[in-house]
Design an enzyme around this catalytic site. Sequence first.
Site, PDB file in Angstrom:
ATOM      1  N   ASP A 381       4.899 -10.170  11.422  1.00  0.00           N
ATOM      2  CA  ASP A 381       5.911 -10.857  12.209  1.00  0.00           C
ATOM      3  C   ASP A 381       5.959 -10.208  13.595  1.00  0.00           C
ATOM      4  O   ASP A 381       5.380  -9.145  13.811  1.00  0.00           O
ATOM      5  CB  ASP A 381       7.267 -10.745  11.502  1.00  0.00           C
ATOM      6  CG  ASP A 381       8.302 -11.668  12.112  1.00  0.00           C
ATOM      7  OD1 ASP A 381       7.924 -12.546  12.904  1.00  0.00           O
ATOM      8  OD2 ASP A 381       9.497 -11.500  11.797  1.00  0.00           O
ATOM      9  N   ASP A 748     -18.129  18.957 -14.653  1.00  0.00           N
ATOM     10  CA  ASP A 748     -16.854  18.229 -14.582  1.00  0.00           C
ATOM     11  C   ASP A 748     -15.766  19.075 -13.926  1.00  0.00           C
ATOM     12  O   ASP A 748     -14.971  18.580 -13.120  1.00  0.00           O
ATOM     13  CB  ASP A 748     -16.411  17.817 -15.991  1.00  0.00           C
ATOM     14  CG  ASP A 748     -17.179  16.611 -16.510  1.00  0.00           C
ATOM     15  OD1 ASP A 748     -17.827  15.933 -15.683  1.00  0.00           O
ATOM     16  OD2 ASP A 748     -17.155  16.367 -17.727  1.00  0.00           O
TER      17      ASP A 748
END
Length: 908
Positions: A381, A748
Amino acid sequence: MKNVLKSVFESFLRSRRMLHHFERWQTMLGSKPAGVASAAMPTDIAKALAAASHADAGELLAALGSSPQGLGEDQAQALRKRLGGNEVRHEQPLPWWTHLWQCYRNPFNLLLTVLALVSYVTEDMKAALVIGSMVGLSTVLRFLQESRSNKAAERLKAMVSNTATVLRPAPGAASAPRVEVPMRDLVPGDVIALSAGDMIPADCRLLGAKDLFISQSALTGEAMPVEKFPATDRGSPEAGVLERENLLFMGTSVISGTATALIVHTGNRTFFGALAQRVAAADQGTSAFQAGINRVSWVLIRFMLVMAPLVLVINGLSKGDWWEAALFALSIAVGLTPEMLPMIVTATLAKGAVVMSRQKVIVKRLEAIHNFGTMDVLCTDKTGTLTQDRIVLERHTNAWGEASNRVLQLAYLNSSHQTGLKNLLDKAVLNHAEMQPETRLQTAWRKIDEVPFDFSRRRMSVVVENGGSEHLLICKGALEEILSVCTAVERGAEVLALDSDLLASIHRVASELNAQGLRVVAVASRALRADARKPAYGVADESGLTLLGYVAFLDPPKESTAPALRALAEHGVAVKVLTGDNELVARKVCGDVGIEAGHVVLGREIEALDDAGLRKLVEQHQVFAKLTPAHKERIVHALHANGHVVGFMGDGINDAPALRAADIGISVDGAVDVAKESADIILLEKSLMVLEQGVIEGRRTFANMLKYIKLTASSNFGNVFSVLVASAFLPFLPMLPLHLLVQNLLYDVSQIAIPFDNVDPEFLRKPQSWNPADLGRFMVFFGPLSSVFDILTYAVMWFVFSANTVAHQTLFQSGWFVEGLLSQTLIVHLIRTRKIPFLQSRAAWPLLAMGAAIAAAGIWLPMGRFAHYFRLQALPLAYFPWLAVMLAGYATLTQAVKGWYARRYGWQ
């Protein structure tokens, strides 16, 4: 002290009576309090609401122990303590054990659990322990990260929690003041006041209403609003509960009008709450973000399902030991499983949300961060984003542009007496008029009625009288809509019939004001003689008006807007302006901030186009004016259909449909309730510069997720390729299943720090998206590079260190274990950037520290006192110069291939 005790005792008795009334009411409806029964089905609640619709309002108030003035604070607290907060169950935090289970329950962990059980059954306890450690590490880390993220999100959301206006009488008071309370604190029996833009916070029975229109699309899917009336429903008991004209439902919103309503059900006992519980129990489908993760995950899973059986067959045929081959293939399957992916995704998104919160951006839904980073079109807007959101009344003139205090006086009466949504224009009128003594007329005028604003009429009216026999209707709104109900125009004491010449003059004056960046609102009136007076007025009475003139408002552009727009453009985000204002004001403001407006598309042009035509139009133009909420929604849908990731930023009730339609809805803390509820992200500072920072953080978050996926995919592919070569030619396994599992566990752990890594500025310049095809190509190109040096390691161990018999296999396996782990750790730094690692682009210190620690652990395992436990052995010192040469060669070759690959396919 005696009086205090008496007061407390009387308050306690009132609370007990109120609870008794509530239980009578629930019994009458054939239901129980929300905390007593299990989740009710919508049919049960529908029957209860139907009974409320048919009951007399006075009886309903008495049954709930309430009154037209609402519940006292003590009564409300007692009910809240008994029934709990006004929250739907899916919004409530999960118990820790449920949350822990959900963190564990993903395809990767389930697959690893099966493999761990297989290892346990086959009495390979070490393998079972290592696999179990991998599952535990992934689950616990994800649980901790999500818990921290959820707590942070709740604290952030509390900063922008929606409130409701409640009548809260003080003991002994004749009237009840209106107070704002959090929606979660509402209880049955509360009386609430509603106006345009409000969310309906619970299931309610109307007590009073004026031109009340409700959007029930959240429950019915019907786009058109429905009008509601407070009268007792005398219709058929078989009518659907959503068709009851005197009932309001949680999750719906007020489009226009005002009302007071009695809360009947809250939380899970609402119609919306029961539906939400049923939907939560069903399959919810997947979001775009989840679909992207799933596509990538299935690429890796399919790769594993192909490679593990291949390893089994080759080893079984070449070694003749099918049991050992099966265990080795199982370990390969574990190594190919990206079990840390859920944790990495959660940690990365959570970190992104926390960082964005420091930049005054509150993330309501973690997945929205990904969409923020991939957004390539931002629809916004004009007011408050391009402009300062500090609207001031600059002029008040008659229809000829001459200053007029009468126009200001009547605009002031209109703004001060209306009870609907007071927007910034109304506040500007009130602030300006209150500084002008001659306009302080409110005390001399009494309000009779009002016709609230809506977005189809784009005007609103109040009817007032000042003690005389006449009523005065004052209408204020958009110029075209006001002119459509005017038949005359006033100039001083003269009233002129509205003809084509006057219309041309009016439009010329308004255009001159618009060209100066002023927003023009017209003011008109109509005197209603005694014979035309009535107690209530409606839209039909807005006719035969006399145009008095205009009030013109100025909202200057922000100084930061132009730099912010340039920054968004540099990052690949196109900005399109969607405004309800007219084209002249929109063009002036856009020109001031550096947006090339070109042809400004008007709402009427959009109405004339079908969807295919609109899809072409939205690509050709940047500024759209005089739009309705439906126009904004259609534009967002058209952009999305063209393949764009669309963000929409808005704060008004007219923005809610577009906020829901966008890939990422962005609102602000001061927005109306329905806009904040529809948004994915809420800004504490209404600035495009804040958005640009959010886009960068979204892309940084996505980049770090992509790093883990690429690293894991290419590294695993290379390892399996090396295993296939070794299996075909070696008389023993190149590594034992235990070695593969430990190596994978250490790798990991080294990846835990990836969410905190730095990202090259080049990656942040354009939107990124999931691309499984690119992942497959990346695996094929970069995976075999490590295999080249794995095979060289085989040759060194075989020929240089004579580890070429079954008796010396442990030395061979130890040599490849260390080289394989260090090359995996090195590839993190090689692939995380397009640049030269360590020199042109350096990883964040947590990733550097974690990588160094894992490399040290990998070398220590065969050299330390526990080497025999892992079936490894100490390596000769002469091995390490060879290791350094191979790692340097690996880095050089990878850097060269990386440059060629980036030139050929790009670097995502």
